[in-house]
Motif scaffolding. Structure first.
Motif, PDB file in Angstrom:
ATOM      1  N   GLU A  52       0.855  -1.187   0.000  1.00  0.00           N
ATOM      2  CA  GLU A  52       0.000   0.000   0.000  1.00  0.00           C
ATOM      3  C   GLU A  52       0.890   1.235   0.000  1.00  0.00           C
ATOM      4  OE1 GLU A  52      -2.792  -0.094   3.259  1.00  0.00           O
ATOM      5  OE2 GLU A  52      -2.780   2.089   3.460  1.00  0.00           O
ATOM      6  N   MET A  57       1.943  11.716  -1.775  1.00  0.00           N
ATOM      7  CA  MET A  57       3.159  11.885  -0.967  1.00  0.00           C
ATOM      8  C   MET A  57       4.279  10.977  -1.474  1.00  0.00           C
ATOM      9  SD  MET A  57       3.920  11.735   3.113  1.00  0.00           S
ATOM     10  CE  MET A  57       5.638  11.712   3.662  1.00  0.00           C
ATOM     11  N   HIS A  82       8.494   1.706  -8.278  1.00  0.00           N
ATOM     12  CA  HIS A  82       8.087   0.894  -7.129  1.00  0.00           C
ATOM     13  C   HIS A  82       6.705   0.327  -7.402  1.00  0.00           C
ATOM     14  CE1 HIS A  82       7.626  -0.485  -3.045  1.00  0.00           C
ATOM     15  NE2 HIS A  82       8.769   0.045  -2.681  1.00  0.00           N
ATOM     16  N   LEU A 117      14.787   5.392   0.648  1.00  0.00           N
ATOM     17  CA  LEU A 117      13.452   4.912   0.270  1.00  0.00           C
ATOM     18  C   LEU A 117      12.869   4.014   1.372  1.00  0.00           C
ATOM     19  CD1 LEU A 117      12.497   3.504  -3.219  1.00  0.00           C
ATOM     20  CD2 LEU A 117      11.841   2.303  -1.151  1.00  0.00           C
ATOM     21  N   LYS A 118      13.721   3.144   1.928  1.00  0.00           N
ATOM     22  CA  LYS A 118      13.267   2.197   2.953  1.00  0.00           C
ATOM     23  C   LYS A 118      12.764   2.885   4.215  1.00  0.00           C
ATOM     24  CE  LYS A 118      14.267  -2.108   2.849  1.00  0.00           C
ATOM     25  NZ  LYS A 118      13.359  -3.212   2.452  1.00  0.00           N
ATOM     26  N   PHE A 123       5.437   3.643   1.862  1.00  0.00           N
ATOM     27  CA  PHE A 123       4.923   2.345   1.403  1.00  0.00           C
ATOM     28  C   PHE A 123       4.800   1.445   2.632  1.00  0.00           C
ATOM     29  CE2 PHE A 123       7.378   3.798  -2.312  1.00  0.00           C
ATOM     30  CZ  PHE A 123       6.497   3.558  -3.353  1.00  0.00           C
ATOM     31  N   TRP A 124       3.822   0.559   2.606  1.00  0.00           N
ATOM     32  CA  TRP A 124       3.660  -0.413   3.703  1.00  0.00           C
ATOM     33  C   TRP A 124       3.365  -1.780   3.115  1.00  0.00           C
ATOM     34  CZ3 TRP A 124       1.254   4.331   3.443  1.00  0.00           C
ATOM     35  CH2 TRP A 124       1.755   5.292   4.313  1.00  0.00           C
ATOM     36  N   TRP A 135       0.957  -7.074   9.133  1.00  0.00           N
ATOM     37  CA  TRP A 135       1.715  -5.917   8.651  1.00  0.00           C
ATOM     38  C   TRP A 135       3.178  -6.092   9.006  1.00  0.00           C
ATOM     39  CZ3 TRP A 135      -0.261  -2.514   5.351  1.00  0.00           C
ATOM     40  CH2 TRP A 135      -1.650  -2.418   5.262  1.00  0.00           C
TER      41      TRP A 135
ATOM     42  N   PHE B   7      -3.256   5.395   7.253  1.00  0.00           N
ATOM     43  CA  PHE B   7      -2.787   4.357   6.338  1.00  0.00           C
ATOM     44  C   PHE B   7      -2.402   3.073   7.076  1.00  0.00           C
ATOM     45  CE2 PHE B   7      -2.175   8.218   3.905  1.00  0.00           C
ATOM     46  CZ  PHE B   7      -2.643   7.847   2.660  1.00  0.00           C
ATOM     47  N   ALA B   8      -2.449   1.985   6.298  1.00  0.00           N
ATOM     48  CA  ALA B   8      -1.904   0.678   6.685  1.00  0.00           C
ATOM     49  C   ALA B   8      -2.494   0.192   8.018  1.00  0.00           C
ATOM     50  CB  ALA B   8      -0.377   0.731   6.698  1.00  0.00           C
ATOM     51  N   SER B   9      -1.638  -0.305   8.931  1.00  0.00           N
ATOM     52  CA  SER B   9      -2.157  -0.908  10.169  1.00  0.00           C
ATOM     53  C   SER B   9      -2.947   0.103  11.000  1.00  0.00           C
ATOM     54  CB  SER B   9      -1.013  -1.499  10.996  1.00  0.00           C
ATOM     55  OG  SER B   9      -0.031  -0.529  11.235  1.00  0.00           O
ATOM     56  N   ARG B  53       4.310   3.365  17.958  1.00  0.00           N
ATOM     57  CA  ARG B  53       5.156   3.925  16.911  1.00  0.00           C
ATOM     58  C   ARG B  53       4.291   4.376  15.735  1.00  0.00           C
ATOM     59  NH1 ARG B  53       8.894   0.054  14.759  1.00  0.00           N
ATOM     60  NH2 ARG B  53      10.374   1.714  14.306  1.00  0.00           N
ATOM     61  N   ALA B  57       2.536  13.190   8.574  1.00  0.00           N
ATOM     62  CA  ALA B  57       2.930  14.073   7.475  1.00  0.00           C
ATOM     63  C   ALA B  57       1.889  15.174   7.367  1.00  0.00           C
ATOM     64  CB  ALA B  57       3.000  13.292   6.168  1.00  0.00           C
ATOM     65  N   ARG B  60       1.848  16.312   2.937  1.00  0.00           N
ATOM     66  CA  ARG B  60       2.714  15.344   2.246  1.00  0.00           C
ATOM     67  C   ARG B  60       4.203  15.521   2.520  1.00  0.00           C
ATOM     68  NH1 ARG B  60      -0.930  15.120  -3.313  1.00  0.00           N
ATOM     69  NH2 ARG B  60      -2.815  14.497  -2.232  1.00  0.00           N
ATOM     70  N   GLU B  61       4.522  16.273   3.607  1.00  0.00           N
ATOM     71  CA  GLU B  61       5.897  16.389   4.087  1.00  0.00           C
ATOM     72  C   GLU B  61       5.938  15.771   5.473  1.00  0.00           C
ATOM     73  OE1 GLU B  61       8.672  17.817   2.894  1.00  0.00           O
ATOM     74  OE2 GLU B  61       8.083  19.337   1.428  1.00  0.00           O
ATOM     75  N   MET B  62       7.015  15.008   5.772  1.00  0.00           N
ATOM     76  CA  MET B  62       7.141  14.444   7.107  1.00  0.00           C
ATOM     77  C   MET B  62       7.126  15.585   8.119  1.00  0.00           C
ATOM     78  SD  MET B  62       7.091  11.220   6.667  1.00  0.00           S
ATOM     79  CE  MET B  62       7.432  10.692   8.339  1.00  0.00           C
ATOM     80  N   ALA B  76      -1.663  13.357   7.574  1.00  0.00           N
ATOM     81  CA  ALA B  76      -1.722  11.896   7.444  1.00  0.00           C
ATOM     82  C   ALA B  76      -0.972  11.241   8.592  1.00  0.00           C
ATOM     83  CB  ALA B  76      -1.113  11.467   6.115  1.00  0.00           C
ATOM     84  N   PHE B  78       0.438   7.474   9.977  1.00  0.00           N
ATOM     85  CA  PHE B  78       0.728   6.120   9.486  1.00  0.00           C
ATOM     86  C   PHE B  78       1.834   5.468  10.298  1.00  0.00           C
ATOM     87  CE2 PHE B  78       2.384   9.405   6.489  1.00  0.00           C
ATOM     88  CZ  PHE B  78       3.746   9.300   6.707  1.00  0.00           C
ATOM     89  N   PRO B  80       5.536   3.475  10.839  1.00  0.00           N
ATOM     90  CA  PRO B  80       6.826   3.600  10.156  1.00  0.00           C
ATOM     91  C   PRO B  80       6.786   2.812   8.837  1.00  0.00           C
ATOM     92  CG  PRO B  80       7.171   3.213  12.487  1.00  0.00           C
ATOM     93  CD  PRO B  80       5.696   3.068  12.239  1.00  0.00           C
ATOM     94  N   VAL B  81       7.420   3.365   7.810  1.00  0.00           N
ATOM     95  CA  VAL B  81       7.256   2.819   6.457  1.00  0.00           C
ATOM     96  C   VAL B  81       8.049   1.521   6.272  1.00  0.00           C
ATOM     97  CG1 VAL B  81       6.831   5.126   5.573  1.00  0.00           C
ATOM     98  CG2 VAL B  81       9.147   4.183   5.470  1.00  0.00           C
ATOM     99  N   THR B  82       7.581   0.681   5.351  1.00  0.00           N
ATOM    100  CA  THR B  82       8.207  -0.638   5.133  1.00  0.00           C
ATOM    101  C   THR B  82       8.269  -1.004   3.646  1.00  0.00           C
ATOM    102  OG1 THR B  82       6.057  -1.711   5.464  1.00  0.00           O
ATOM    103  CG2 THR B  82       7.497  -1.540   7.383  1.00  0.00           C
ATOM    104  N   GLY B  83       8.566  -0.012   2.792  1.00  0.00           N
ATOM    105  CA  GLY B  83       8.652  -0.308   1.361  1.00  0.00           C
ATOM    106  C   GLY B  83      10.014  -0.851   0.958  1.00  0.00           C
ATOM    107  N   GLY B  84      10.216  -0.923  -0.345  1.00  0.00           N
ATOM    108  CA  GLY B  84      11.517  -1.317  -0.890  1.00  0.00           C
ATOM    109  C   GLY B  84      11.700  -2.809  -0.992  1.00  0.00           C
TER     110      GLY B  84
END
Lengths: 151, 84
Positions: A52, A57, A82, A117-118, A123-124, A135, B7-9, B53, B57, B60-62, B76, B78, B80-84
């Motif tokens: 997600e 943003m 991504h 990025l990480k 992104f989640w 999650w 967002f998310a959880s 935790r 934002a 759209r800025e932290m 917003a 949310f 902590p992010v977990t992309g990549g």
């Protein structure tokens, strides 16, 4: 200008990297990173995951990260693609590409972009395990990797 | 009014992805806004309790607790992010 995209479709790595270097005879180096979905995480079997993001943003965060890479290193161009939505083990999640005159700058900027990025791009991941969906928690090791670039 | 996004959880935990709310009077910040949300509903006071935790934002800025908020802002919350 960086090439930035968030998409559900698979990433055609060859075609994207070709587009990044096309017409840039000043580029002597292209460094790239591809992130993939693993079939295990923290001892759990992973059947798939759903990604997600925060539309609006995300693009801004990726743009800021690439701009910071441009400011820190003598690089020519950057690319970040991504994926979001449903993915299964073996799928590509992310592609980062950096062009520069020489390899050192491209390698460093590529790693920097991934580390930022990480920890900064919204992104989640939600993993599907045999015990159900969960999650993914952020990792301290990712924060530590991003901190290396400070100062 | 401001727009709040989750967002998310955090979205799942609160059962809410988006809402519009009135800003507290004075010079509101993320902290004063969060105070209002915690007072309003125990789900918010649990999700934003000390030790939880989360990130915020603004437009759209932290941002952080001290960031000022004004009418029309998009705020917003949310994990902590977990992309990549």
């Amino acid at each position: 200008m960086p090439i930035l995209r968030v998409q559900e479709a698979d990433i055609d790595v060859g075609r994207e990297l070709e587009a990044l270097t096309r017409g840039r005879a000043d580029a002597g180096a292209l460094a790239s990173f591809v992130g993939l979905v693993r079939d295990t995480n923290e001892g759990h079997a992973i059947g798939g995951m759903t990604l997600e993001h925060y539309p609006g943003m995300t693009e801004k965060a990726l743009s800021d990260i690439c701009a910071e890479a441009q400011a820190r290193w003598d690089i020519i161009d950057t690319l970040v693609i991504h994926r979001v939505g449903r993915l299964v083990p073996g799928d590509r999640i992310v592609l980062v590409g950096v062009t520069s005159a020489h390899r050192g700058e491209a390698f460093a900027a590529c790693e920097f972009i991934m580390d930022y990025l990480k920890t900064r791009a919204p992104f989640w991941k939600k993993e599907a395990t045999p015990q159900g969906e969960r999650w993914v928690e952020s990792r301290e090791s990712d924060d530590a990797a991003a901190r290396r670039w400070k100062g | 009014m401001v727009t709040l996004l989750y967002f998310a959880s955090l979205r799942e935990r609160l059962g809410c992805s988006r809402e519009e709310i009135a800003l507290p009077a004075g010079s509101p910040t993320v902290a004063t806004l969060l105070e209002r949300l915690r007072d309003r509903d125990p789900r918010w006071s649990d999700a934003f309790a000390p030790g939880q935790r989360w990130r915020v934002a603004v437009n759209r800025e932290m941002a952080d607790l001290a960031t000022p908020v004004k009418p029309g802002d998009e705020i917003a919350f949310f994990p902590p992010v977990t992309g990549g």
